[in-house]
Design a protein around this motif. Sequence first.
Motif, short mmCIF file in Angstrom:
data_model
loop_
_atom_site.label_atom_id
_atom_site.label_comp_id
_atom_site.label_asym_id
_atom_site.label_seq_id
_atom_site.Cartn_x
_atom_site.Cartn_y
_atom_site.Cartn_z
N ALA A 162 0.84 -1.21 0.00
CA ALA A 162 0.00 0.00 0.00
C ALA A 162 0.87 1.26 0.00
CB ALA A 162 -0.95 -0.01 1.19
N HIS A 163 1.96 1.22 0.76
CA HIS A 163 2.88 2.35 0.80
C HIS A 163 3.46 2.64 -0.58
CE1 HIS A 163 6.19 4.97 1.97
NE2 HIS A 163 7.00 4.13 1.35
N TYR A 164 3.93 1.58 -1.25
CA TYR A 164 4.53 1.77 -2.58
C TYR A 164 3.51 2.25 -3.60
CZ TYR A 164 8.93 -0.26 -1.03
OH TYR A 164 10.10 -0.49 -0.39
N LEU A 165 2.30 1.70 -3.56
CA LEU A 165 1.28 2.11 -4.53
C LEU A 165 0.80 3.54 -4.30
CD1 LEU A 165 -0.76 -1.17 -4.97
CD2 LEU A 165 0.86 -0.12 -6.57
N GLY A 166 1.06 4.08 -3.11
CA GLY A 166 0.73 5.48 -2.83
C GLY A 166 1.90 6.42 -3.08
#
Length: 158
Positions: free
Chosen positions: A90-94
């Motif tokens: 989720a961090h990377y996709l944000g």
Amino acid sequence: MPETWLLSLSESALASALRQSAIGYPLLSSAHILGLSLLVGSIVTLDLRLLNIVKRGRLSELAPLLSRVAAGGLLLAAVSGLLLFSVQPAHYLGNNAFLLKLVLLSLALINVAIVHSLPAWRLLLAGQPPGLLLKFTAAVSIILWLAIITAGRWIAFV
């Protein structure tokens, strides 16, 4: 639906082990950098030779060798990158820098596929000099791979 997939990925046993390991994540990160080094180093070397900036070595001999090294680097970078991604999906996709890296990577891989499908590539492997189209794709390749490296470094700062 995507949230469920991301949650299950981040809660996998492997992602959990990587988060809890004092050496697992750093080793994996090092493997990713090694893969990128092999990939980008061999591609840029080949591109510089195609552009006749580097003049040593016969392209008909260098191209297959450097292509195989690049493929090995890509495999290592992709596998290690997917595992790194699994720790915090989720961090990377944000992260806009990560998303930019993925777009640039897609464009670079399309460029590779185009080059390897060109009759000019087969002629090059048979000993013919590179034409204008291969030189153009080499210049595009250098720009894309350097942009990928830059976007990858920005991930930590965005």
